[in-house]
Enzyme design. Structure first.
Site, PDB file in Angstrom:
ATOM      1  N   THR A 104      15.174  60.700  55.582  1.00 27.71           N
ATOM      2  CA  THR A 104      14.712  60.700  54.187  1.00 27.71           C
ATOM      3  C   THR A 104      13.920  61.944  53.838  1.00 27.71           C
ATOM      4  O   THR A 104      14.023  62.472  52.730  1.00 27.71           O
ATOM      5  CB  THR A 104      13.855  59.450  53.936  1.00 27.71           C
ATOM      6  N   GLY A 154       9.439  49.923  57.906  1.00 28.01           N
ATOM      7  CA  GLY A 154       8.263  50.677  58.321  1.00 28.01           C
ATOM      8  C   GLY A 154       6.984  49.948  57.948  1.00 28.01           C
ATOM      9  O   GLY A 154       6.841  49.475  56.814  1.00 28.01           O
ATOM     10  N   HIS A 193      56.852  30.527  25.632  1.00 27.04           N
ATOM     11  CA  HIS A 193      57.258  30.069  26.963  1.00 27.04           C
ATOM     12  C   HIS A 193      57.980  31.166  27.736  1.00 27.04           C
ATOM     13  O   HIS A 193      58.877  31.818  27.209  1.00 27.04           O
ATOM     14  CB  HIS A 193      58.231  28.869  26.888  1.00 27.04           C
ATOM     15  N   ASN A 221      59.750  35.049  16.020  1.00 27.73           N
ATOM     16  CA  ASN A 221      59.711  34.007  17.043  1.00 27.73           C
ATOM     17  C   ASN A 221      60.565  34.446  18.227  1.00 27.73           C
ATOM     18  O   ASN A 221      61.736  34.801  18.063  1.00 27.73           O
ATOM     19  CB  ASN A 221      60.248  32.689  16.492  1.00 27.73           C
ATOM     20  N   ALA A 261      71.121  32.414  21.404  1.00 28.93           N
ATOM     21  CA  ALA A 261      70.614  32.048  22.724  1.00 28.93           C
ATOM     22  C   ALA A 261      71.591  32.463  23.810  1.00 28.93           C
ATOM     23  O   ALA A 261      72.811  32.389  23.641  1.00 28.93           O
ATOM     24  CB  ALA A 261      70.367  30.550  22.783  1.00 28.93           C
TER      25      ALA A 261
END
Length: 530
Positions: free
Chosen positions: A61, A122, A348, A362, A408
């Site tokens: 340090t 320490g 979905h 849609n 579809a």
């Protein structure tokens, strides 16, 4: 293999919490001393507004401060040294240390705490008048039980008079036990030079110790989590089970939002008022407007959700998903780098990647945008108020016009004009099934003639003139419809209804002959796909 200060607490490096605390009390000139994997630390803290000093090699340090002083402005009056692995230290503790240092006019002020057991820290050695004489490292006191019995320890936080620090830093010596240079030796040097040393015994010891194990990292995470959750509770956010809710320090949540158990909110996520986040949801680096509903099991990353959007259950919004007002994305739907304009529904089993989907459209179950050809990502554009039938593959680049319908089960490889119907599927074939142990019987087929076709058209309410029937026989036979059975497989109720809808969309009423000509065209298209 990983720098200690970069271990994560609620999605941020633990050193980032210390930097936030320092900035919150007005300390802006911050030097970070880096050594082990220095480049990785500097990259991680690149946006924190700090300066870096590289310590190479790492000799303790004291050596770290020696290296850092070259970057401290010469006009600085006070230098504060803190450990980067203490994420829980409060601004109050830091301010108190600085305040005592200034009031006492000390050369060195050290922060201390009393522990039930001094452990590996320490020990702070005081004289009979309570003055701090030294800090002895536990490694150097292995044969001194009187030192190890001391419960007051040094936390690693200091204030120094900058001029004194520059004057005597070079006098620090290397420890013969560890080979390191200890910053704690500055206390003895201060007494040697006739300067004052002060110590602040801070009662907040649980929050002033460094992180030295995975157990301590987990404990610090729980402490910070509770602090953050308490802030949100006090601000009017409902946490159904605070003990199982994980909210990052940079997350902002609007009033009256409800968070269910096992929710993870990370990064710079912003959630508006009156939202609902159901269980098992993870949201990272995203913005949710007011009145958004995220259902169970959804994952949202680097996305924007406008007011009134509903997501889930089990939806996945990948980076750059932009869902506008009132959009609904349902169960097992994945969206990536796409804009869904107001009112879009994909409820979905759908993948929308690199797409723009117009207002009110849609998208049926099982739809996917085939955006990657193995080399390049391509875009799909769907106009407003379109209808995409279930189990559709849109092979990008492709444009579906406004108001268009896609049947579809279609595979669409070419643009569909606005208001038109796009179909891209194979003709259904039905055959006799052979019974086990029996030889299949083949029914006798009737040839397609003017007589047999005229009789069939009468039964279908599609009567035509004798001349028209003869022309139609020739047309159908040219399309390989040589039997009455083959014709009837095309002249189904579904196909006839489809042709009538196409005319209705144009505001027209087809004649019987028009119906049969379109039926022939449909048969030709199906024949090409076969």
């Amino acid at each position: 293999s990983h720098p200690k200060v970069l271990h994560q607490i609620l999605g941020r490096p633990l050193i980032a919490y210390l930097l936030d605390t320092l900035k919150s009390i007005g300390i802006t000139d911050i030097l970070v001393v880096v050594g082990y994997q220095a480049e990785k630390v500097m990259n991680a803290l690149g946006e924190e507004g700090v300066r870096f000093v590289v310590q190479e090699p790492q000799l303790g340090t004291g050596h770290a401060v020696q290296v850092a002083m070259s970057a401290v402005p010469p006009q600085s009056e006070t230098v504060m040294v803190l450990c980067g692995d203490v994420p829980l230290i409060s601004g109050g503790s830091i301010a108190a240390l600085y305040r005592l240092h200034q009031q006492a006019g000390a050369a060195v002020t050290v922060q201390t705490v009393e522990l039930p057991d001094g452990a590996h820290y320490g020990r702070v050695v005081r004289d009979s008048q309570g003055r701090v004489l030294d800090v002895v490292q536990s490694k150097d006191a292995a044969d001194r039980p009187d030192i190890l019995a001391i419960r007051e320890i040094n936390t690693g936080a200091y204030c120094f008079e900058a001029a004194f620090l520059r004057q005597v830093l070079g006098e620090l010596e290397v420890s013969p036990v560890t080979g390191e240079i200890y910053l704690t030796d500055m206390i003895q040097l201060a007494w040697k030079h006739g300067r004052r040393v002060e110590a602040l015994l801070d009662p907040d010891w649980p929050n002033l110790l460094g992180i030295n194990s995975r157990k301590e990292l987990a404990e610090a995470t729980q402490t910070l989590r509770r602090r953050i959750n308490e802030v949100h509770l006090n601000a009017g956010v409902t946490l159904m089970d605070p003990e199982s809710t994980y909210i990052g320090p940079e997350v902002i949540i609007g009033r009256d939002t409800i968070i269910y158990p096992n929710v993870y909110l990370e990064g710079r996520t912003r959630i508006g008022e009156n939202c609902v986040i159901e269980p098992n949801v993870k949201i990272s680096e995203s913005i949710l407007a007011a009145n958004v509903y995220v259902k169970m099991g959804s994952v949202i990353t680097e996305s924007r959700l406008a007011e009134g959007v509903q997501v889930g259950p089990y939806s996945h919004l990948r980076p750059l998903s932009d869902l506008r007002e009132g959009v609904r994305v349902g169960n097992f739907v994945e969206v990536k780098k796409s804009v869904l304009y107001p009112g879009v529904k994909a409820n979905h089993l759908t993948y929308l990647g690199d797409a723009e989907v117009g207002t009110g459209t849609n998208v049926g179950a099982g739809t996917i945008t085939c955006n990657y050809d193995g080399v390049t990502k391509h875009k799909t554009i769907i106009g407003e108020k379109a209808f995409i039938g279930s189990n559709t593959a849109l092979v990008a680049p492709v444009i579906i016009g406004a108001g268009a319908y896609v049947g579809a089960g279609s595979t669409i490889t070419q643009d569909v004009p606005p208001g038109k119907l796009g179909l891209g599927r194979a003709r259904q074939v039905i055959k006799e099934r052979r019974q086990a142990g029996k030889k299949a019987e083949t029914p006798e087929e009737v040839a397609l003639t003017a007589g047999s076709l005229a009789q069939a058209l009468n039964e279908l309410n599609l009567t035509c003139s004798t001349e028209a029937v003869e022309k139609l026989v020739s047309l159908f036979i040219s399309l390989e419809l040589r039997t009455l059975e083959a014709f009837l497989k095309v002249a189904t109720a579904e196909n006839l209804a489809l042709i009538r809808r196409m005319y209705a969309m144009e505001g027209q009423e087809p004649s019987n002959y028009d119906m049969l000509i379109n039926l022939a065209n449909l048969a030709a298209g199906l024949g090409r796909r076969d």
